[in-house]
Design an enzyme around this catalytic site. Structure first.
Site, short mmCIF file in Angstrom:
data_model
loop_
_atom_site.label_atom_id
_atom_site.label_comp_id
_atom_site.label_asym_id
_atom_site.label_seq_id
_atom_site.Cartn_x
_atom_site.Cartn_y
_atom_site.Cartn_z
N PHE A 1 26.29 8.30 -17.64
CA PHE A 1 26.92 7.40 -18.59
C PHE A 1 26.32 7.49 -19.99
CE2 PHE A 1 27.99 4.46 -14.86
CZ PHE A 1 29.17 5.16 -14.65
N ASP B 1 26.38 1.81 -6.05
CA ASP B 1 25.70 3.04 -6.48
C ASP B 1 24.19 2.92 -6.30
OD1 ASP B 1 25.71 5.64 -7.41
OD2 ASP B 1 25.47 5.07 -9.50
N LYS C 1 20.32 1.15 -22.93
CA LYS C 1 21.24 2.16 -22.42
C LYS C 1 22.35 2.35 -23.45
CE LYS C 1 23.94 1.37 -18.80
NZ LYS C 1 24.37 1.27 -17.39
N VAL D 1 19.03 6.52 -22.07
CA VAL D 1 18.26 5.28 -22.07
C VAL D 1 17.02 5.48 -22.94
CG1 VAL D 1 17.05 3.56 -20.69
CG2 VAL D 1 19.07 4.71 -19.76
#
Length: 668
Positions: free
Chosen positions: A361, A475, A378, A364
């Site tokens: 995604f 997840d 993030k 970080v």
């Protein structure tokens, strides 16, 4: 026939008769809650004023409960004030009650260390304490309904009617004829299947008659939503509780007796007066409610018969649409908004030196806010599959959760094309950086690995069962387990998590997201996810921690076996210890037990997997016997390589060879 082990351990506690003449054992506890009532209470620290006040409270409660098995009290002043309550079962003597209370004080500190709010229920007593004053209220929360796993097979409607009548009569007896607001009862000569039905109701003695009656009526009114047709059940709260079983579980003669051959007639043994019946009108209402509920359940079963769980579904659950944003609305968003300029300055313009990691995604970064607080930011990439919807989802979910094993959100930024989340900074990064590194794995001794396993299990239990919401993570994996300075685990990355209704069992999605190797078969193959999907992922993670190996193809060289296949083959061959990480120095029986728990979590049928509350109990000691596991869900064909296939029955799909945490598949 395979039975689900979810609630089987609860069944053990529900089916062992209590005996006041026997010594108290700590395994008599059957449920506990850590800080699930008010997530704002927080934790206390060692040698703090709150801890000192808590110890004083325990001593006062134990001393003041002598005689009637009940006590309330407070200790200290705000903000370190603590309030508590203890209640013993009304049929037990003072010595048994005192022993139970003493054990509860020790156990609750072990099960809920440093929590400012906690509760522990036993078969003989319970105790509850909180940093919030609650004695001025008669609210019965926290409360929990637990049911026996087995159903009544002969005339269940008549059984429920008899239990309802027994509850009503015991309530009247407790309110009108007992100074302890306590009553036991039995339905005799009921049937060949169950000759006698036993029951119990109880309120705390500090309530008024009307308060006790109202408290019990509220429990009874909602009781059969969960307990209908079960051979035993109980609802437990802090001010009143009810219970029935098909075996005797209390001491002494029943205070209320009902002749099961004549359900409308109830009698009480001398010297007690006869409880008053409620009449045919109330019985008709009970029958009507039961009938309507049975019809509704039948319709639900018909509608959802296509579901993977169709043979074992409860049928009364309602699924939450993935497009239903009413549950995902932003609440108090303003309090979480952070300016982009603030996060940019905190991370030194997202300097590479502050980079903590990178995933599917985005990246970080470590940052420091103007107030000195360390954070992890993030920053989602422009082409990230996680958009505003997932970001808002993560914020809403995490903001509502507060548990020492869940990472805490600090804020969110949504400015222009920028989408960022700020979390508490966890210094030791993620579990995978230790577990799958040959050198750093040496830092994970058995005590640390146990701490990580237990912490993750408790975090999931909180998400699934003890929080105000019911959350499925979807997840769970080693890279999403962060480790603090003391190597305590914190579950992170809730972008894929989903909010469940309290009574929901499973949900179908056309967008399968997660990480292959951790995904449960019903989710990967059919798009069905539930709390049991997370249990499967936890089982994979547990086996990874024990073996020190990542669950992916070609992990065993030329054989290309995954961890599930390898562990299972060693299990049936009796060589399970050969799979353990050679760096571990620990008792073999503990490794074998943990391996068995891991295999129980990855069984193919979700109904055969334990709930996380059961897993926590299994991990807590060796006093609970474990079932034999069945073959894990997935097997890898021999050969390995980039084209390895996951096989489950007669279906297969290509397995990703990387650790990217998102994939999209069409519904099957």
């Amino acid at each position: 026939m395979h039975f689900s082990i979810c609630f089987l351990l609860f069944l053990f506690y529900l089916t062992v008769p209590a005996n006041a003449d026997q010594p108290f054992h700590s395994e008599d506890y059957f449920y506990y809650i850590c800080d699930s009532i008010s997530t704002s209470t927080g934790n206390y620290t060692t040698n703090s004023t709150y801890q000192s006040n808590l110890n004083k409270l325990f001593f006062a409660l134990d001393s003041n409960s002598t005689g009637n098995g009940f006590a309330t009290g407070t200790s200290g002043t705000v903000p370190d004030k603590v309030t508590g309550i203890v209640l013993c079962r009304g049929d037990l003597n003072a010595s048994t009650c005192s022993t139970c209370f003493s054990q509860s004080f020790n156990d609750i500190l072990n099960f809920c260390p440093y929590y400012k709010t906690a509760m522990m229920w036993y078969n003989k007593c319970y105790m509850y304490f909180s940093s919030k004053y609650f004695l001025s209220s008669v609210a019965n929360s926290p409360k929990k309904t637990l049911t026996n796993y087995y159903n009544v097979t002969v005339d269940p409607a008549r059984f429920d009617q008899a239990v309802s009548q027994l509850m009503s009569d015991m309530k009247s007896w407790a309110v009108n004829n007992s100074t302890k607001f306590f009553a036991t009862g039995e339905v005799t000569n009921f049937s060949i299947e169950f000759s006698t039905i036993y029951g119990l109701v109880q309120c705390t003695p500090d309530m008024t008659k009307s308060q006790c009656q109202s408290c019990l009526e509220d429990l009874i009114d909602h009781f059969f939503e969960r307990a209908r047709g079960r051979i035993g059940a109980r609802t437990i709260g802090i001010h009143c509780n009810i219970r029935y079983e098909t075996y005797t579980f209390y001491e002494g003669p029943a205070m209320v007796q009902i002749d099961g051959t004549i359900p409308s007639q109830s009698t009480a043994p001398p010297p007690h007066p006869v409880p008053v019946n409620k009449g045919s009108l109330k019985k008709s209402k009970v029958i009507l409610v039961i009938t309507l509920a049975v019809v509704a359940a039948s319709l639900s079963l018909a509608i959802f018969s296509f579901c993977l769980f169709k043979k074992r579904s409860h049928g009364r659950k309602i699924f939450l649409s993935e497009n239903d944003n009413s549950k995902m609305k932003m609440e108090n968003v303003d309090s979480f908004l952070i300016d982009f300029s603030t996060l940019k300055a905190a991370t030194l313009n997202f300097n590479e030196s502050n980079k903590l990691g990178e995933g599917g995604f985005g990246t970080v970064y470590k940052g420091i806010l103007p107030n000195g607080q360390e954070i992890a930011v993030k920053r989602l990439s422009q082409n990230s599959g996680q958009g505003v919807k997932e970001l808002k989802n993560e914020l809403v979910l995490v903001a509502k959760l507060e548990h020492k094993n869940l990472v805490q959100v600090v804020g969110v930024c949504l400015e222009g094309q920028e989408k960022l989340l700020a979390y508490e900074f966890v210094p030791n990064r993620s579990l995978d950086t230790f577990l799958f590194d040959n050198e750093r794995r040496q830092e994970l001794d058995w005590q640390k690995r146990q701490r990580i396993i237990n912490g993750v299990a408790r975090g999931l239990q909180y998400m699934h069962e003890d929080s105000q919401l019911t959350i499925v993570h979807r997840d769970l994996k080693a890279s999403n387990i962060l480790l603090d300075s003391d190597m305590n685990p914190k579950i992170s990355d809730f972008g894929l998590a989903r909010l469940f209704q309290v009574d929901q069992t499973a949900h179908a999605t056309s967008r399968v997201v997660g990480t292959y190797g951790y995904m449960a078969p019903e989710y990967a193959m059919h798009g069905l996810y539930s709390i049991k999907s997370d249990v499967f992922s936890f089982g994979v993670l547990l086996l990874e921690i024990l073996t020190g190996r990542r669950n992916r193809g070609s992990i065993d060289g030329e054989h290309g076996e995954d961890i599930l296949s390898s562990t299972w083959e060693h299990w049936i061959a009796g060589t399970i210890t050969d799979t353990m990480d050679p760096l571990l120095d620990c008792p073999m029986n503990e490794v074998i037990r943990h391996m068995q728990i891991g295999l129980l979590c990855v069984q193919e049928d979700p109904m055969d997997r334990p709930c996380m509350s059961e897993v926590v109990i299994m991990l807590s000691g060796n006093t609970i016997s474990l079932e034999a596991p069945s073959k894990p869900a997935f097997y890898l064909r021999r050969g390995g390589g980039s084209n390895s296939q996951i096989v489950s029955d007669d279906r297969s799909l290509q397995m990703s060879q990387n650790d990217i945490s998102i994939a999209q598949l069409g519904a099957r």
